[in-house]
Design an enzyme around this catalytic site. Structure first.
Site, PDB file in Angstrom:
ATOM      1  N   ASP A 184       0.871  -1.173   0.000  1.00  0.00           N
ATOM      2  CA  ASP A 184       0.000   0.000   0.000  1.00  0.00           C
ATOM      3  C   ASP A 184       0.916   1.233   0.000  1.00  0.00           C
ATOM      4  O   ASP A 184       2.083   1.139   0.391  1.00  0.00           O
ATOM      5  CB  ASP A 184      -0.883  -0.041   1.245  1.00  0.00           C
ATOM      6  N   ASP A 197      -6.745  -2.048   5.006  1.00  0.00           N
ATOM      7  CA  ASP A 197      -6.417  -3.084   4.032  1.00  0.00           C
ATOM      8  C   ASP A 197      -6.732  -4.487   4.531  1.00  0.00           C
ATOM      9  O   ASP A 197      -6.201  -5.468   4.003  1.00  0.00           O
ATOM     10  CB  ASP A 197      -4.922  -2.997   3.666  1.00  0.00           C
TER      11      ASP A 197
END
Length: 745
Positions: free
Chosen positions: A429, A632
Site C-alpha cells: 500500500d 487493508d
C-alpha cells in the site's frame, strides 16, 4: 453462543516425539476440543475449543503425564523454577549413575573384573548388580514409569526404548551372575556398566538439552520482565505506589524519568521522549506529548508526565504480544506436523527392528549368540530414540519467533513463518506504508531576499488559527525546526483558498495562486517551481507579505526515509515489488519513481486491490501484502502472507499473519529472511536426525560386523543418542545470532 478459547498447558513427563502424538491424541479426544498442538521443545500444549482446563489436565494425566494450566507471568516464573529444579535433578541422576558405571567400565577395560562364572566371585557381582539396580531405580526410575504409563495406553515412547534397553541389560547380567552354568561360556559377560553409563549419558544429555532449550524461551522471559511490578497512581490528590494489578481503567498515573510505563494509556500532561525499542525494534526514542498514546513496558527516557490508563492487565499491547509470541512458539508449520507423524510410528518400528535384530543374531550369528543377540538389540533400542527428530522443528520455531519478536516482528504461527519464505511478490500500500501517512512540508522555496526560516515562521503564525490538514503540516514543520509561531491578529479563513492575518504588524496572505492573483500578487516568478511540484503530485501554497510574494511552501505525504533502501533490499532478494493505491496516478507514479518501484496501479478501491492480488495469485505468484492492518484488512486476509505495518494497535495485531510493530519496510525483508533461515535450519535438523537414525540403527544392528568384525558398544550408542538432541538444539540456537539486513546465517 460458543465459549471458544485457547488454553496454554505446561506438560511434564514428555521424553520424546512419540509422547507428542500420545498427548495430542488424549487432548483431541476431549469433547469440545477443536485443535490441540503439543510443543515438545517447550513441553507445552495450546488447546483451542470450549473444553474446561481441568478436564484437559485430567486427560493428560490419564495419558501418563503431568499437566497444569499456564495463565500469566507468575506461572512462567514458577515454571522456570520448576525447570531449573528438573535440570538439577537430571544432573544428580547422571552423577549417581556415573559413580557406579564409570568405575566398572574402566576396570573392565583394564581387565580387573573377575569373570562371573564361579561361586567364589558371585557375591561381588551380586553386590554390583544390587548397586546397578539402585541406579536403575534412582537414575532411570522416570524412564520405567514413563514406559509403564505408555504401555497402559497401548503406545510406546523413548522411555520404552531406554527402559527395555537398560532393563534387559541388567536382567541378562543377573542371569549370568546367578545362573552361569545356564549361559554358554563365551556369552558369560555382565553388562551392568553399560546399563549404568547409558543412564548417566541419557540424563546428562537431557540436562544439556533442557539448558539449551531454556535459551530458546528467552524471548518470553524477556517480554515478561519488561512490565514493572508497581505503578505510581494519583488518588484523592495523593500519589501512591500500588501493585500493577491494582491499576484501574481511566486511573491517572505519573511516570518519572527512567521508569517503565506500567500500562497502556494516553498522556494528559507533560512531555517526554519514550524508548519504544521493545515494541518496534527502533533504537531512537520518540517524542510524546499531551494526547499521544503510550504503551506499557516502554521506557520513559526524559521528562515526567501524567497519563490516563486506557488498557490494563491482559488487554495491554505487551500482554497481546506475549500471548501472540507464546502461541506462535507453540504452533507447528506443515513440515513439523510431518515430523510428528513420522515420530509417532517410529518407536513401534524400532521395537520391531530390535526384535528382528535379536532373532537374526540368535539364529544366524556366531558364538556367543546369546551375548551378541542381547548386545545388538540393546544397542538398537538405545541409539534409536527419536528425541532429535521431535526437537528438529519446534526448537527452531521457538528460537526464530523469539528472534523476530525482539526485532518488533510478531509472527502469528509456524505456518505463516514457513509460508513467508515462498513469497515471490510483495504488494505495498502507499499511504502509511511507503510514505509517512500524514502530510508534511517537503520544500520551502523563498523568493530572493527572503529566507526559509522567516517564510516558515510567517506561514506557521498565520496557520495557528486554522484547522486544515495543511496547517497541521506547516505547524509540525515549525516545531521540528524550533520556530515559535508569532501572535496573529485579524485572522480570517477564506474558504477553499487560504488564510490571512496580521503578524508583527505585517499582513500575511497564504493560499493558492487564485487567491494571491485576486489580491494583485504576482506569482509568475515561482510558477515553474509550482508546476514541478504539481507534476510530482504535491500541493503547494504561496505566501505574500504586505502584498508582495515572499515564497512557496510544498506539502505532501513524504516518503519514509528508509523506504527506498528497503525496497531495493527486497528486489535484491529476487522479489517483485508492486504498489497499489487509491491515490491519483500522478502522485502514485511520483512516489514509485522516488523509491524505485516499477509496477504501480493507482486509483484503486479496496475491492480493486483485492482483485489485483487475486490476479497475481492466479498467475502463480505467492503474494505478500503489506498494509496498515485496518483499511487493508480484506486484502491482508486474501494474500498468502499478510503484513500489518506500523500501527502497533490491537486491530493490527489481529489483522495479519505477521504484524510489524515498527514503521520500516526493512522489517518485511527481515521477516522473509528469518523465514528462509528458519526453514533452512529446520531441514538441517530433520536431515541430521533422519541421517543419524538411518545410519545409526543399521550400525547398531551389526550390519558392519561381517566386514569389520566390530559391533557398536551400547555405551557409545547412548552417548550418540544424547548428543544428537544436543546437536539439534545447538543448531537451532544459531538462529539467535542471525544477522538481519546483510543476510541470515
Amino acid at each position: 453462543m460458543s465459549d471458544k478459547h485457547t488454553i496454554h498447558l505446561s506438560i511434564a513427563g514428555m521424553s520424546c516425539a512419540g509422547c507428542v502424538a500420545t498427548v495430542e491424541k488424549a487432548l483431541q479426544a476431549v469433547a469440545g476440543v477443536e485443535s490441540a498442538s503439543v510443543n515438545f521443545a517447550e513441553h507445552s500444549a495450546m488447546v483451542t475449543g470450549d473444553a474446561a482446563a481441568d478436564v484437559l489436565v485430567g486427560a493428560v494425566v490419564d495419558a501418563g503425564y503431568k499437566a497444569a494450566q499456564m495463565i500469566g507471568p507468575e506461572d512462567a516464573a514458577g515454571r522456570e523454577l520448576a525447570e531449573f529444579a528438573h535440570y538439577r535433578g537430571l544432573l544428580r541422576r547422571a552423577v549417581a549413575a556415573a559413580l557406579v558405571g564409570v568405575p566398572l567400565m574402566v576396570c573392565g577395560w583394564l581387565g580387573w573384573l573377575p569373570v562371573p562364572a564361579t561361586a567364589a566371585v558371585s557375591w561381588f557381582w551380586v553386590l554390583v548388580g544390587a548397586a546397578t539396580l539402585g541406579v536403575l531405580a534412582y537414575s532411570g526410575g522416570h524412564f520405567f514409569r514413563g514406559a509403564w504409563a505408555a504401555l497402559r495406553k497401548h503406545s510406546a515412547s523413548m522411555d520404552t526404548l531406554i527402559a527395555l534397553g537398560t532393563g534387559s541389560a541388567w536382567l541378562y547380567s543377573m542371569a549370568v551372575v546367578l545362573f552361569p552354568d545356564a549361559i554358554p561360556s563365551l556369552a558369560r559377560h555382565a553388562y551392568f556398566e553399560a546399563a549404568a553409563v547409558i543412564l548417566a549419558l541419557v540424563n546428562f544429555g537431557g540436562a544439556l538439552e533442557m539448558k539449551a532449550r531454556g535459551r530458546s524461551s528467552e524471548a518470553i522471559r524477556r517480554l515478561l520482565g519488561i512490565q514493572p511490578a508497581t505503578a505510581r497512581v494519583l488518588r484523592d490528590g495523593t500519589e501512591l505506589d500500588v501493585p500493577i494489578e491494582q491499576v484501574g481503567l481511566d486511573e491517572t498515573v505519573r511516570v518519572l524519568p527512567g521508569e517503565k510505563l506500567p500500562v497502556d494509556g494516553m498522556i494528559i500532561e507533560g512531555h517526554s521522549s519514550i524508548d519504544e525499542s521493545m515494541l518496534t525494534g527502533e533504537p531512537l526514542p520518540v517524542e510524546k506529548g499531551a494526547g499521544d498514546r503510550v504503551v506499557g513496558g516502554t521506557l520513559n527516557t526524559a521528562g515526567s508526565f501524567l497519563m490516563t490508563a486506557t488498557h490494563i492487565g491482559r488487554d495491554t499491547v505487551l500482554a497481546h504480544i506475549i500471548d501472540m509470541v507464546r502461541t506462535a512458539q507453540g504452533s507447528k508449520p506443515p513440515v513439523g506436523r510431518l515430523a510428528d507423524r513420522v515420530a509417532g510410528v517410529f518407536v513401534p518400528a524400532v521395537l520391531l527392528i530390535a526384535i528382528a535384530t535379536f532373532l537374526v543374531w540368535f539364529n544366524f550369528g556366531p558364538e556367543p549368540r546369546v551375548g551378541y543377540s542381547i548386545v545388538t538389540a540393546i544397542t538398537v533400542l538405545v541409539i534409536a530414540c527419536p528425541c532429535a527428530l521431535g526437537l528438529a522443528t519446534p526448537i527452531s520455531i521457538m528460537v526464530s519467533i523469539g528472534k523476530a519478536a525482539g526485532q518488533g516482528i510478531l509472527i502469528r504461527n509456524g505456518e505463516s513463518l514457513q509460508r513467508a519464505r515462498q513469497v515471490t511478490t510483495v504488494v505495498l500500500d502507499k499511504t502509511g506504508t511507503v510514505t509517512e501517512g500524514q502530510p508534511g512540508v517537503t520544500a520551502i522555496t523563498p523568493v530572493p531576499g527572503r529566507d526559509a526560516p522567516g517564510l516558515l515562521a510567517f506561514a506557521a503564525s498565520v496557520e495557528t488559527g486554522s484547522e486544515h490538514a495543511m496547517a497541521a503540516a506547516i505547524l509540525a514543520a515549525s516545531r521540528e525546526r524550533g520556530i515559535e509561531p508569532l501572535r496573529v491578529e485579524n485572522f480570517r479563513a477564506i474558504a477553499g483558498q487560504g488564510v490571512e492575518g496580521d503578524v508583527g504588524g505585517q499582513r500575511i496572505l497564504l493560499g493558492n495562486a487564485g487567491l494571491l492573483q485576486d489580491r494583485g500578487v504576482a506569482v509568475m516568478s515561482l510558477q515553474a517551481a509550482y508546476d514541478g511540484q504539481a507534476a510530482l503530485g504535491r500541493s503547494s501554497v504561496f505566501v505574500a507579505v504586505d502584498g508582495v510574494l515572499a515564497g512557496m511552501l510544498t506539502v505532501a505525504d513524504p516518503v519514509k526515509p528508509d523506504s527506498k533502501s528497503a525496497i531495493r533490499r527486497l528486489q535484491s532478494r529476487g522479489l517483485r515489488v508492486v504498489m497499489l493505491t487509491g491515490d491519483a496516478r500522478a502522485t502514485a507514479q511520483a512516489v514509485a519513481a522516488e523509491v524505485g518501484i516499477r509496477d504501480v496501479v493507482a486509483g484503486l478501491l479496496p475491492d480493486g486491490k483485492a482483485a489485483h492480488v487475486a490476479a497475481l495469485q492466479a498467475r502463480g505468484e505467492v503474494v505478500a501484502m503489506v498494509g496498515d492492518g485496518i483499511n487493508d484488512a480484506p486484502v491482508l486476509a486474501l494474500a498468502d502472507v499478510g503484513f500489518a505495518l506500523g500501527s502497533g494497535t490491537d486491530v493490527a495485531i489481529e489483522s495479519a499473519d505477521i504484524t510489524l510493530m515498527g514503521s520500516s519496510l526493512h522489517a518485511v525483508a527481515d521477516a522473509i529472511e528469518i523465514s528462509r533461515a528458519t526453514v533452512r535450519n529446520i531441514w538441517q535438523n530433520l536431515f541430521g536426525a533422519f541421517v543419524y537414525n538411518s545410519l545409526g540403527i543399521p550400525v547398531a544392528a551389526g550390519v558392519l560386523f561381517p566386514v569389520t568384525g566390530l559391533l557398536l558398544n551400547p555405551v557409545i550408542a547412548g552417548a550418540a543418542m544424547a548428543l544428537s538432541s544436543v546437536t539439534v538444539v545447538s543448531n537451532a540456537n544459531r538462529l539467535r545470532r542471525m544477522r538481519l539486513g546483510g543476510g541470515a546465517g
